[in-house]
Design a protein around this motif. Structure first.
Motif, PDB file in Angstrom:
ATOM      1  N   LEU A 176      -8.536  -3.140  -0.175  1.00  0.00           N
ATOM      2  CA  LEU A 176      -9.312  -3.624  -1.330  1.00  0.00           C
ATOM      3  C   LEU A 176      -8.645  -3.186  -2.639  1.00  0.00           C
ATOM      4  O   LEU A 176      -8.538  -3.971  -3.587  1.00  0.00           O
ATOM      5  CB  LEU A 176     -10.751  -3.094  -1.278  1.00  0.00           C
ATOM      6  CG  LEU A 176     -11.635  -3.577  -0.121  1.00  0.00           C
ATOM      7  CD1 LEU A 176     -13.017  -2.931  -0.203  1.00  0.00           C
ATOM      8  CD2 LEU A 176     -11.773  -5.099  -0.120  1.00  0.00           C
ATOM      9  N   ASP A 177      -8.157  -1.946  -2.677  1.00  0.00           N
ATOM     10  CA  ASP A 177      -7.489  -1.435  -3.885  1.00  0.00           C
ATOM     11  C   ASP A 177      -6.256  -2.267  -4.218  1.00  0.00           C
ATOM     12  O   ASP A 177      -6.005  -2.597  -5.382  1.00  0.00           O
ATOM     13  CB  ASP A 177      -7.059   0.031  -3.681  1.00  0.00           C
ATOM     14  CG  ASP A 177      -8.254   0.975  -3.729  1.00  0.00           C
ATOM     15  OD1 ASP A 177      -9.326   0.535  -4.197  1.00  0.00           O
ATOM     16  OD2 ASP A 177      -8.120   2.138  -3.282  1.00  0.00           O
ATOM     17  N   SER A 178      -5.481  -2.583  -3.169  1.00  0.00           N
ATOM     18  CA  SER A 178      -4.247  -3.355  -3.376  1.00  0.00           C
ATOM     19  C   SER A 178      -4.575  -4.734  -3.952  1.00  0.00           C
ATOM     20  O   SER A 178      -3.916  -5.217  -4.879  1.00  0.00           O
ATOM     21  CB  SER A 178      -3.496  -3.474  -2.047  1.00  0.00           C
ATOM     22  OG  SER A 178      -2.641  -4.582  -2.064  1.00  0.00           O
ATOM     23  N   ASN A 195       6.234  -0.422  -9.414  1.00  0.00           N
ATOM     24  CA  ASN A 195       7.409  -0.206  -8.578  1.00  0.00           C
ATOM     25  C   ASN A 195       7.525  -1.222  -7.453  1.00  0.00           C
ATOM     26  O   ASN A 195       8.340  -1.069  -6.553  1.00  0.00           O
ATOM     27  CB  ASN A 195       7.314   1.190  -7.949  1.00  0.00           C
ATOM     28  CG  ASN A 195       8.436   2.059  -8.437  1.00  0.00           C
ATOM     29  OD1 ASN A 195       9.471   1.536  -8.849  1.00  0.00           O
ATOM     30  ND2 ASN A 195       8.229   3.369  -8.389  1.00  0.00           N
ATOM     31  N   ASP A 196       6.665  -2.239  -7.499  1.00  0.00           N
ATOM     32  CA  ASP A 196       6.628  -3.201  -6.394  1.00  0.00           C
ATOM     33  C   ASP A 196       7.510  -4.410  -6.725  1.00  0.00           C
ATOM     34  O   ASP A 196       7.207  -5.170  -7.632  1.00  0.00           O
ATOM     35  CB  ASP A 196       5.173  -3.628  -6.161  1.00  0.00           C
ATOM     36  CG  ASP A 196       5.013  -4.403  -4.867  1.00  0.00           C
ATOM     37  OD1 ASP A 196       5.727  -5.418  -4.710  1.00  0.00           O
ATOM     38  OD2 ASP A 196       4.200  -4.004  -4.024  1.00  0.00           O
ATOM     39  N   PRO A 197       8.631  -4.590  -5.989  1.00  0.00           N
ATOM     40  CA  PRO A 197       9.560  -5.684  -6.332  1.00  0.00           C
ATOM     41  C   PRO A 197       8.932  -7.074  -6.139  1.00  0.00           C
ATOM     42  O   PRO A 197       9.278  -8.018  -6.857  1.00  0.00           O
ATOM     43  CB  PRO A 197      10.728  -5.484  -5.356  1.00  0.00           C
ATOM     44  CG  PRO A 197      10.203  -4.616  -4.267  1.00  0.00           C
ATOM     45  CD  PRO A 197       9.088  -3.805  -4.838  1.00  0.00           C
ATOM     46  N   GLY A 198       7.976  -7.181  -5.200  1.00  0.00           N
ATOM     47  CA  GLY A 198       7.311  -8.467  -4.961  1.00  0.00           C
ATOM     48  C   GLY A 198       6.533  -8.914  -6.195  1.00  0.00           C
ATOM     49  O   GLY A 198       6.645 -10.057  -6.654  1.00  0.00           O
ATOM     50  N   ILE A 199       5.762  -7.987  -6.751  1.00  0.00           N
ATOM     51  CA  ILE A 199       4.960  -8.298  -7.941  1.00  0.00           C
ATOM     52  C   ILE A 199       5.894  -8.603  -9.124  1.00  0.00           C
ATOM     53  O   ILE A 199       5.660  -9.537  -9.900  1.00  0.00           O
ATOM     54  CB  ILE A 199       4.029  -7.104  -8.289  1.00  0.00           C
ATOM     55  CG1 ILE A 199       3.159  -6.736  -7.096  1.00  0.00           C
ATOM     56  CG2 ILE A 199       3.224  -7.405  -9.561  1.00  0.00           C
ATOM     57  CD1 ILE A 199       1.889  -7.488  -6.913  1.00  0.00           C
ATOM     58  N   ALA A 200       6.997  -7.832  -9.217  1.00  0.00           N
ATOM     59  CA  ALA A 200       7.952  -8.053 -10.308  1.00  0.00           C
ATOM     60  C   ALA A 200       8.541  -9.457 -10.208  1.00  0.00           C
ATOM     61  O   ALA A 200       8.685 -10.162 -11.214  1.00  0.00           O
ATOM     62  CB  ALA A 200       9.061  -7.001 -10.247  1.00  0.00           C
ATOM     63  N   GLY A 201       8.869  -9.891  -8.982  1.00  0.00           N
ATOM     64  CA  GLY A 201       9.422 -11.238  -8.766  1.00  0.00           C
ATOM     65  C   GLY A 201       8.438 -12.321  -9.190  1.00  0.00           C
ATOM     66  O   GLY A 201       8.818 -13.322  -9.799  1.00  0.00           O
ATOM     67  N   ILE A 238      -4.363  -8.317  -8.573  1.00  0.00           N
ATOM     68  CA  ILE A 238      -4.981  -9.399  -9.354  1.00  0.00           C
ATOM     69  C   ILE A 238      -5.150  -8.980 -10.813  1.00  0.00           C
ATOM     70  O   ILE A 238      -4.811  -9.732 -11.730  1.00  0.00           O
ATOM     71  CB  ILE A 238      -6.323  -9.829  -8.714  1.00  0.00           C
ATOM     72  CG1 ILE A 238      -6.037 -10.499  -7.366  1.00  0.00           C
ATOM     73  CG2 ILE A 238      -7.104 -10.764  -9.643  1.00  0.00           C
ATOM     74  CD1 ILE A 238      -7.256 -10.798  -6.533  1.00  0.00           C
ATOM     75  N   ALA A 239      -5.618  -7.759 -11.014  1.00  0.00           N
ATOM     76  CA  ALA A 239      -5.823  -7.292 -12.393  1.00  0.00           C
ATOM     77  C   ALA A 239      -4.496  -7.337 -13.161  1.00  0.00           C
ATOM     78  O   ALA A 239      -4.463  -7.696 -14.345  1.00  0.00           O
ATOM     79  CB  ALA A 239      -6.400  -5.877 -12.375  1.00  0.00           C
ATOM     80  N   THR A 240      -3.407  -6.998 -12.485  1.00  0.00           N
ATOM     81  CA  THR A 240      -2.100  -6.954 -13.149  1.00  0.00           C
ATOM     82  C   THR A 240      -1.636  -8.344 -13.583  1.00  0.00           C
ATOM     83  O   THR A 240      -1.199  -8.532 -14.726  1.00  0.00           O
ATOM     84  CB  THR A 240      -1.044  -6.334 -12.199  1.00  0.00           C
ATOM     85  OG1 THR A 240      -1.492  -5.027 -11.851  1.00  0.00           O
ATOM     86  CG2 THR A 240       0.323  -6.265 -12.859  1.00  0.00           C
ATOM     87  N   ILE A 280       0.852  -1.189   0.000  1.00  0.00           N
ATOM     88  CA  ILE A 280       0.000   0.000   0.000  1.00  0.00           C
ATOM     89  C   ILE A 280       0.891   1.243   0.000  1.00  0.00           C
ATOM     90  O   ILE A 280       1.905   1.294   0.715  1.00  0.00           O
ATOM     91  CB  ILE A 280      -0.952  -0.044   1.215  1.00  0.00           C
ATOM     92  CG1 ILE A 280      -2.003  -1.137   0.943  1.00  0.00           C
ATOM     93  CG2 ILE A 280      -1.621   1.308   1.458  1.00  0.00           C
ATOM     94  CD1 ILE A 280      -2.800  -1.551   2.131  1.00  0.00           C
ATOM     95  N   GLY A 281       0.551   2.194  -0.842  1.00  0.00           N
ATOM     96  CA  GLY A 281       1.330   3.426  -0.894  1.00  0.00           C
ATOM     97  C   GLY A 281       2.455   3.367  -1.917  1.00  0.00           C
ATOM     98  O   GLY A 281       3.284   4.268  -1.994  1.00  0.00           O
ATOM     99  N   ARG A 282       2.500   2.271  -2.676  1.00  0.00           N
ATOM    100  CA  ARG A 282       3.542   2.162  -3.690  1.00  0.00           C
ATOM    101  C   ARG A 282       2.851   1.811  -5.006  1.00  0.00           C
ATOM    102  O   ARG A 282       1.856   1.086  -5.002  1.00  0.00           O
ATOM    103  CB  ARG A 282       4.500   1.032  -3.275  1.00  0.00           C
ATOM    104  CG  ARG A 282       5.597   0.773  -4.265  1.00  0.00           C
ATOM    105  CD  ARG A 282       6.530  -0.306  -3.776  1.00  0.00           C
ATOM    106  NE  ARG A 282       7.415   0.182  -2.702  1.00  0.00           N
ATOM    107  CZ  ARG A 282       8.542  -0.432  -2.359  1.00  0.00           C
ATOM    108  NH1 ARG A 282       8.910  -1.530  -2.971  1.00  0.00           N
ATOM    109  NH2 ARG A 282       9.287   0.031  -1.400  1.00  0.00           N
ATOM    110  N   SER A 283       3.375   2.292  -6.115  1.00  0.00           N
ATOM    111  CA  SER A 283       2.715   1.976  -7.385  1.00  0.00           C
ATOM    112  C   SER A 283       3.078   0.552  -7.780  1.00  0.00           C
ATOM    113  O   SER A 283       4.157   0.050  -7.444  1.00  0.00           O
ATOM    114  CB  SER A 283       3.140   2.956  -8.476  1.00  0.00           C
ATOM    115  OG  SER A 283       4.319   2.502  -9.093  1.00  0.00           O
TER     116      SER A 283
END
Ligand SMILES: [Zn+2]
Length: 530
Positions: free
Chosen positions: A121-123, A83-89, A128-130, A77-80
């Protein structure tokens, strides 16, 4: 027509939280291959990006038919999101599916996440959409779902709906603390299935009340069509829902087989016992003898009257056919030992003998006499095998121990503390040759074991890889003196295990007998020539 029910294994991620479990990369590859072969739909492998081993594990796809699944957190939360390394991984991993974990309990969102309910909820929605847009099948594990539902059903439902509407294939309801009971699970999942189709709902249960399997089945009855669990119920605290119990129940019980089907074939089901034991082998743990379906005692019968009934018609005492899960029937030799027990046991051990052979009575007498002295052959197949072979056939004298001695000494160590050392010395005759060995061990039995196996001349090749994997001692009152019974479990390089027994007033002597039986058993089985 039956509904397809999907199995999701998390042995490599949630199971890895078990105290004392530490998978290597090789272990993970081996376990993923086993689960794939069994017919598990989803094999979850860990957190790519979170630690180097998991990143390497996800460097390529490790399953053939199972969907190889990566686990991770939803966007911070609070990061785009870009820019999220977890999602990138997660996106960089060679996974077919991605399983996110998100909080479903409003209290947890406020306190643990220190975030607003809307931000959470936004996160979830964005994460998921990504991954869905990137072409990955996506799941959401709703953490603390049942506790959350009881505290604030509206919010828990909002979390689940947000995930489903964002494109999640599965919304998994997690009983993270493991305290929910089966009737609550059934009621809450029934409620949920009014908002999200059961064909998109999963259950993730923990065993803190001993009901993770029951909770999983309750969810299926209420409409959920995915079960998450682990092999042998591995998992932190009391473990996760045990797939080794769930799979046969779903396949062999008409209550479930009548309306759901799973990806595990009848043929694959016959390998379940072996898969369960192979996992214990990898973890270097003794298999649970009393595990449902796959335990060594799952189809064991003790009393003489039951034993003869089992031989006449197994259905009288067995709820399923043992071979259907790759296990087998076992009739124990016991106090109540009758001829039928002995015959059944001989048959199982592959010792051929005619039913009316007079030597069977001798064997029966011998067993009873030894049980009177404190021997117990129920857990000691290998010693029973040798006893039977000595009476019915022949066991060569491969070697003779002329004498042994064990010394335990407590003394000052060089650094000023205390230390205890154990040394053993053994004199053995092999083929007319006298061999003398000595060894140090971390205790007297270990020292004796090492000294015995150090040099047995021409038999050394057969025993060099033996390993003492379990050692149990029981001391009880026999007549006027205390009697010690020792059970020793040994494994060889093929992973085969056998147990032997020794009884004496002296613990070292009892251990010695069990160790000698263990080595002799290995030599007989290997076809060693005396
Ligand atoms: Zn869990």
């Amino acid at each position: 027509m039956t509904d397809r029910l999907y199995l999701f294994d998390t042995t490599l991620r949630d199971g890895a939280q078990t105290t004392g479990v530490d998978f290597s990369l090789e272990d993970k590859i081996q376990i993923a291959t086993m689960l794939d072969g069994l017919g598990i739909d989803y094999v979850e492998g860990g957190y790519p990006g979170a630690n180097p081993m998991d990143t390497e594990f996800f460097g390529k796809k490790r399953t053939k038919t199972s969907r190889f699944t990566a686990f991770g957190m939803t966007k911070k939360i609070g990061r785009s999101i870009s820019n999220d390394p977890g999602i990138a991984g997660l996106l960089a991993s060679h996974s077919d599916a991605i399983c996110f974990v998100g909080k479903a309990w409003d209290y947890q969102v406020r306190v643990a996440l220190e975030a607003s309910l809307e931000d959470n909820l936004d996160s979830i929605r964005e994460s998921i959409a990504t991954t869905v847009a990137a072409g990955r099948e996506t799941l959401l594990d709703c953490e603390h779902f049942f506790d959350g539902y009881k505290a604030n059903a509206h919010y828990a439902l909002q979390v689940a709906k947000t995930a489903y509407e964002a494109g999640a294939r599965w919304v998994v309801l997690c009983d993270t603390n493991g305290g929910t009971l089966p009737h609550e699970v059934e009621r809450i999942v029934t409620d949920m299935s009014k908002h999200i189709p059961g064909s998109h709902l999963g259950i993730h249960a923990h065993d803190d009340t001993g009901q993770a399997v029951a909770n999983s089945l309750a969810a299926v009855r209420a409409g959920a069509r995915q079960i998450q669990g682990t092999l042998n119920g591995l998992g932190e605290r009391c473990g996760n829902a045990n797939l080794a119990s769930i799979i046969p129940t779903l396949k062999l019980k008409s209550e479930f087989a009548g309306f759901v089907s799973i990806g595990v074939s009848d043929e694959a089901l016959k390998t379940l016992t072996q898969v369960s034991r192979a996992l214990d082998e990898i973890l270097n743990r003794s298999p649970n003898r009393h595990a449902p379906y796959v335990g060594a005692s799952a189809f064991a019968t003790k009393a003489g009257i039951h034993a003869s009934a089992v031989m006449k018609d197994p259905r009288t005492y067995e709820h399923v056919v043992p071979e259907s899960v790759g296990n087998h029937r076992k009739v124990l030799v016991s106090d109540q030992a009758g001829r039928s027990n002995i015959l059944a046991e001989l048959e199982r051990l592959g010792i051929e003998v005619k039913k009316d052979d007079h030597r069977i009575s001798r064997l029966l007498e011998e067993v009873k006499e030894r049980e009177g002295l404190g021997y117990s052959y129920e857990g000691a197949d290998a010693s029973f095998f040798l006893l039977a072979q000595r009476i019915l056939g022949e066991v060569p004298e491969f070697f003779r121990v002329e004498r042994f001695s064990v010394n335990v000494e407590r003394r000052f160590s060089e650094d000023g503390g205390d230390e205890t050392i154990a040394e053993a010395f053994v004199k053995v005759m092999v083929d007319g040759e006298r061999l003398i060995s000595a060894a140090e061990g971390n205790g007297p039995v270990n020292a004796l074991d090492l000294a015995l196996r150090k040099d047995l001349g021409k038999y050394q090749t057969y025993i060099k890889d033996l390993e003492l994997v379990d050692y149990k001692v029981r001391i009880f009152q026999g007549g006027s003196d205390a009697v010690t019974r020792v059970l020793v479990e040994t494994a060889d390089e093929t992973g085969e295990r056998w147990t032997t027994v020794g009884v004496s007033g002296n613990i070292i002597d009892a251990s010695f007998q069990a160790l000698i039986d263990s080595i002799t058993f290995k030599l007989v089985r290997s076809g060693a020539v005396a």
